[in-house]
Design a protein around this motif. Sequence first.
Motif, PDB file in Angstrom:
ATOM      1  N   ALA A 178      11.335   3.999 -31.739  1.00  0.00           N
ATOM      2  CA  ALA A 178      10.613   5.000 -30.950  1.00  0.00           C
ATOM      3  C   ALA A 178      10.638   4.671 -29.469  1.00  0.00           C
ATOM      4  O   ALA A 178      10.533   5.562 -28.626  1.00  0.00           O
ATOM      5  CB  ALA A 178       9.169   5.094 -31.434  1.00  0.00           C
ATOM      6  N   GLY A 179      10.777   3.375 -29.137  1.00  0.00           N
ATOM      7  CA  GLY A 179      10.744   2.974 -27.745  1.00  0.00           C
ATOM      8  C   GLY A 179      12.001   3.327 -26.979  1.00  0.00           C
ATOM      9  O   GLY A 179      11.943   3.618 -25.772  1.00  0.00           O
ATOM     10  N   ILE A 180      13.159   3.313 -27.633  1.00  0.00           N
ATOM     11  CA  ILE A 180      14.422   3.527 -26.912  1.00  0.00           C
ATOM     12  C   ILE A 180      14.497   4.915 -26.276  1.00  0.00           C
ATOM     13  O   ILE A 180      14.833   5.024 -25.088  1.00  0.00           O
ATOM     14  CB  ILE A 180      15.612   3.242 -27.844  1.00  0.00           C
ATOM     15  CG1 ILE A 180      15.662   1.730 -28.135  1.00  0.00           C
ATOM     16  CG2 ILE A 180      16.921   3.705 -27.212  1.00  0.00           C
ATOM     17  CD1 ILE A 180      16.723   1.314 -29.105  1.00  0.00           C
ATOM     18  N   PRO A 181      14.169   6.007 -26.992  1.00  0.00           N
ATOM     19  CA  PRO A 181      14.177   7.303 -26.293  1.00  0.00           C
ATOM     20  C   PRO A 181      13.131   7.379 -25.183  1.00  0.00           C
ATOM     21  O   PRO A 181      13.334   8.072 -24.170  1.00  0.00           O
ATOM     22  CB  PRO A 181      13.891   8.314 -27.405  1.00  0.00           C
ATOM     23  CG  PRO A 181      13.362   7.529 -28.557  1.00  0.00           C
ATOM     24  CD  PRO A 181      13.948   6.164 -28.443  1.00  0.00           C
ATOM     25  N   ALA A 182      12.024   6.645 -25.343  1.00  0.00           N
ATOM     26  CA  ALA A 182      11.029   6.618 -24.270  1.00  0.00           C
ATOM     27  C   ALA A 182      11.593   5.930 -23.035  1.00  0.00           C
ATOM     28  O   ALA A 182      11.368   6.368 -21.896  1.00  0.00           O
ATOM     29  CB  ALA A 182       9.769   5.894 -24.755  1.00  0.00           C
ATOM     30  N   ILE A 183      12.354   4.849 -23.246  1.00  0.00           N
ATOM     31  CA  ILE A 183      12.985   4.134 -22.134  1.00  0.00           C
ATOM     32  C   ILE A 183      13.940   5.058 -21.392  1.00  0.00           C
ATOM     33  O   ILE A 183      13.943   5.125 -20.151  1.00  0.00           O
ATOM     34  CB  ILE A 183      13.722   2.894 -22.667  1.00  0.00           C
ATOM     35  CG1 ILE A 183      12.705   1.876 -23.210  1.00  0.00           C
ATOM     36  CG2 ILE A 183      14.606   2.267 -21.600  1.00  0.00           C
ATOM     37  CD1 ILE A 183      13.305   0.842 -24.150  1.00  0.00           C
ATOM     38  N   ASN A 242       5.370   2.658 -32.081  1.00  0.00           N
ATOM     39  CA  ASN A 242       6.147   3.584 -32.911  1.00  0.00           C
ATOM     40  C   ASN A 242       5.862   5.042 -32.576  1.00  0.00           C
ATOM     41  O   ASN A 242       6.049   5.935 -33.402  1.00  0.00           O
ATOM     42  CB  ASN A 242       5.868   3.309 -34.390  1.00  0.00           C
ATOM     43  CG  ASN A 242       6.313   1.916 -34.804  1.00  0.00           C
ATOM     44  OD1 ASN A 242       7.463   1.541 -34.560  1.00  0.00           O
ATOM     45  ND2 ASN A 242       5.424   1.145 -35.403  1.00  0.00           N
ATOM     46  N   ASP A 243       5.424   5.277 -31.351  1.00  0.00           N
ATOM     47  CA  ASP A 243       5.049   6.614 -30.902  1.00  0.00           C
ATOM     48  C   ASP A 243       5.783   6.900 -29.591  1.00  0.00           C
ATOM     49  O   ASP A 243       5.368   6.445 -28.521  1.00  0.00           O
ATOM     50  CB  ASP A 243       3.535   6.681 -30.710  1.00  0.00           C
ATOM     51  CG  ASP A 243       3.040   8.045 -30.239  1.00  0.00           C
ATOM     52  OD1 ASP A 243       3.875   8.912 -29.886  1.00  0.00           O
ATOM     53  OD2 ASP A 243       1.810   8.255 -30.202  1.00  0.00           O
ATOM     54  N   THR A 244       6.860   7.652 -29.667  1.00  0.00           N
ATOM     55  CA  THR A 244       7.676   7.909 -28.474  1.00  0.00           C
ATOM     56  C   THR A 244       6.892   8.636 -27.392  1.00  0.00           C
ATOM     57  O   THR A 244       6.823   8.182 -26.241  1.00  0.00           O
ATOM     58  CB  THR A 244       8.922   8.729 -28.852  1.00  0.00           C
ATOM     59  OG1 THR A 244       9.703   7.999 -29.808  1.00  0.00           O
ATOM     60  CG2 THR A 244       9.767   9.017 -27.618  1.00  0.00           C
ATOM     61  N   GLN A 245       6.303   9.764 -27.733  1.00  0.00           N
ATOM     62  CA  GLN A 245       5.608  10.538 -26.717  1.00  0.00           C
ATOM     63  C   GLN A 245       4.369   9.809 -26.204  1.00  0.00           C
ATOM     64  O   GLN A 245       4.066   9.855 -25.015  1.00  0.00           O
ATOM     65  CB  GLN A 245       5.196  11.911 -27.271  1.00  0.00           C
ATOM     66  CG  GLN A 245       4.684  12.875 -26.198  1.00  0.00           C
ATOM     67  CD  GLN A 245       5.707  13.122 -25.103  1.00  0.00           C
ATOM     68  OE1 GLN A 245       6.874  13.420 -25.373  1.00  0.00           O
ATOM     69  NE2 GLN A 245       5.293  12.990 -23.847  1.00  0.00           N
ATOM     70  N   GLY A 246       3.682   9.112 -27.112  1.00  0.00           N
ATOM     71  CA  GLY A 246       2.521   8.339 -26.681  1.00  0.00           C
ATOM     72  C   GLY A 246       2.922   7.259 -25.684  1.00  0.00           C
ATOM     73  O   GLY A 246       2.212   7.008 -24.695  1.00  0.00           O
ATOM     74  N   THR A 247       4.053   6.613 -25.916  1.00  0.00           N
ATOM     75  CA  THR A 247       4.554   5.587 -24.999  1.00  0.00           C
ATOM     76  C   THR A 247       4.893   6.202 -23.643  1.00  0.00           C
ATOM     77  O   THR A 247       4.554   5.645 -22.585  1.00  0.00           O
ATOM     78  CB  THR A 247       5.799   4.908 -25.591  1.00  0.00           C
ATOM     79  OG1 THR A 247       5.412   4.218 -26.790  1.00  0.00           O
ATOM     80  CG2 THR A 247       6.413   3.936 -24.614  1.00  0.00           C
ATOM     81  N   ILE A 248       5.558   7.336 -23.668  1.00  0.00           N
ATOM     82  CA  ILE A 248       5.924   8.006 -22.414  1.00  0.00           C
ATOM     83  C   ILE A 248       4.674   8.375 -21.620  1.00  0.00           C
ATOM     84  O   ILE A 248       4.574   8.111 -20.408  1.00  0.00           O
ATOM     85  CB  ILE A 248       6.767   9.264 -22.710  1.00  0.00           C
ATOM     86  CG1 ILE A 248       8.129   8.858 -23.278  1.00  0.00           C
ATOM     87  CG2 ILE A 248       6.938  10.117 -21.452  1.00  0.00           C
ATOM     88  CD1 ILE A 248       8.943  10.008 -23.843  1.00  0.00           C
TER      89      ILE A 248
END
Length: 943
Positions: free
Chosen positions: A146-151, A116-122
């Motif tokens: 949160a993952g979709i914008p990271a993708i 649930n952390d977009t920037q952390g995932t990126i």
Amino acid sequence: MNPLKQLAEAGQAPWLDFVQRGLIEGGELATMVARDGLKGVTSNPAIFEKAIAHAPEYGEAFQRFVRERDCAPMEIYEHLAIADIQAAADALAPVHRETGGRDGFISLEVSPYLANDTQGTIDEARRLWAAVDRPNLMIKVPATSAGIPAIHTLIGEGLSINVTLLFAVPRYEAVAQAYIAGLEDYAAKGGDVSKVASVASFFVSRIDTVIDRELQARIDAGGPAGILQPLLGQAAIANAKLAYESFRRIFAGKAWEALVAKGAQVQRLLWASTGVKNPDYPDTLYVERLIGRDTVNTMPPATMDAFRDHGSVVHDAVEQDIEGAYAVLHAIEEQGISLATVTHDLVEDGVRQFAEAFDKLLGAVAEKREALVTVNAARIEAPEDIAHAVNEAAAGWRADGVVRRLWAGDAAVWTGADEADWLGWLDIVGQEHAHVGTLVRFANAIREGGFTHVALLGMGGSSLGPEVLATSFGRQAGWPHFHMLDSTDPAQIRALERKLDLAKTMFIVSSKSGSTLEPNIMLAHFRARMIETAGEAAWSRHFTAVTDPGSSLEQVAKHERFAHLFHGVKSIGGRYSVLSKFGLVPAAAMGIDVSDFLVRTSHMVASCAASVPADRNPGVRLGLLLGTAATRFGRDKVTIVTSPRIAGLGAWLEQLIAESTGKQGRGLIPVDGEALGEPAAYGKDRVFAQLVLKGDEDKAQDAKLAALAKAGHPVVRIVLDDVAQIGQEFFRWEMATAVAGAIIGINPFDQPDVEASKIKTRALTDAYEKGAPVAAPDPVFRENGIAVYADPANAEALGRHNTLSAWLKHHFQRAHAGDYIGLLAYIEHTRAHEAKLEAIRLRLRDARKVATCVGFGPRFLHSTGQAYKGGPNSGVFLQITADDAADFAVPGHRYSFGQVKGAQAEGDLGVLVERERRAIRVHLAEVDAGLAELEKAIDHAFA
């Protein structure tokens, strides 16, 4: 050709949902590529847990890595996992080349904790991509909100992505659009989109598991079996067929064709979770009915074996009977089962399950690591109800990721105030070891400079840690004698001075703020004495300063040209500073091998790391016990029991625990130096913590603790193999105190009530400085050289009495079950005085069955004084002051050291009274005779 290999003719690639080192090193992966037409491999935390925790081939690599460079479980896992991923990628490289980059991939998942952390995932995806450094790697990213914008971002940077945890068709469509948008961004930047690959992992069997359970419940409740029974086992495949229909629609049209012209590949649907959960269903169900062009099926080994043995390939099976798929899902909705709700819950449950699997993985790594590193052994014995509550708390912390949040600096772990600004102690050990050469050079300068004495001038956190090191390690051969002064008592200052050869003494002036009264007036005194000894030009060569950057002490040290100046870290409070320069500079000066000390300490840091689950984390477990025992069971007295050589730890722990937790009417009261008694001497408000140095054990002490444990008291037993491991206890207890503070619900990094007494002290010293008269209160009673002082409220509560014994009896009879007694002695701190006060405290403990504390002032003002004033109002205090046999002035001021000590005592008592504490003062005309008279009066009072 076996059925697995025939899948290629139908446009589907079989991937293996399993990875293990033996599979690669033993050649089985290569065999599967040749025999089965295997085209790729996927992994997840559960797979790695089974591999690393249980497969024997990891043993040697695990041991070698930990012994060469001990670190936290997360780093160990990544080291092993990345090696496996690289090896698998290399084994699959021929497939990747032969298929033109369409297949031959191995997947590695970003931490499930970042779902649930977009920037952390990126950030993590970028880091893992760089670490593996293989073109046929796919980074797994969950399809959360949160993952979709990271993708989108990661595809736009040219990374290949395996999108996981897809259950719902609308969410899949959003993922596909994110992939296309990412490709467009990458192409716009001049990137080669033909090098980017992606799969969308659409989960299958889990949907049937949930919906079948709902359908069966309706059947069991008497629902229409004729309608419900045929729907069993149909939802997952129907849902997948609709997803495939969306796939064919999305990857078509002019916009997509424009990307194809640049070399873009479709984002294939990957059928995941294809192992059958219901044994009544065919074991190849989710393979045979989902065969389709441009798809992947990632199978666990058992499913792959089954399909190889008796699978049947039906071309375009996933496109058959789409109307029937719609009808199935419509019929399910008509029975009140919402597919949208089911898929939403499955995403959340999938994130939770992956996080739990990761917890289990890291816990397994932590367990294997513990067998290879030397960390002080600890055993917690607690009654069943307390143990159960602690386990519940640990489970809650694990589920909520609180240990990770703590390390990440989330102030909401505590009160949401400024806690994040005070967490520098978490990683200070690694930082100090990286620059340990500075300390080594300082140590050499001390020894080569001919110094035979080192004297530290400090208070609280600046002095208690070095005192522990000095008393525990003892004098190191060939190194200076170490001394510590943390008092304004004139006799104590003179006693230190008599031990020193000033011409061969290095003074370490230690103060974080640089404005603390006591170190500054100690500096003034010894500056004057050193000028007398070494002269105006050379005195400052005998001084070293340890202080925070920008402090007034730093300015003095620079202006006066001190021999050495060391900086602390502003984000570390004084009581957490022992593993920073405030503890390490004195340690180096006394000849301790600081590098070895830090390495040994780092083992405990790694054991308490963010990646160690709460139930295996030694600092967190201890903190959960302390906090839970206090808040849920009223056991807020932490009785510290040490073996003789490391007895100094008790005073350090007193400050850490009391100053950190004692505020807002709550907190833990540490009890140090109170000799153990029989179980009958104690109420139900204690936790006992024993710290023992191996070879320094006391069988009688052990027997008493065993009796206390048997009587139902929580007992913590910690054994140090070697004195150099004392740094491990510094860190364990810092972590435990921070965790206990979170449980109690306070900010463990401030000390609001310490400042209150400083203000009153300053008012009195300012009056002395101005030469203004200071009115002295009248005693309420005098007898045999002892005067009793009480404020009006306490005097009224006690009534009038004709003997000292009666005054003391009525005062201490105010201590009831759950209370404690504090003896606050503003006298010279000597072993003889300690022994007298020890005898008094034990007499009071046994008489009132309450905990007892002893503090020497003004030392305790920077320690337990916070809890006495700000903690629970359960203390009954006796302040002890005395006339000074010989006083002397503070250079540069109009007041004396005795007056400063008196002002501190007056300020201390004044705040206790303001906080409505049960407190009186006895003043002794002469210390030794007065203590004897005091002991006699208490003996008489409780005869």
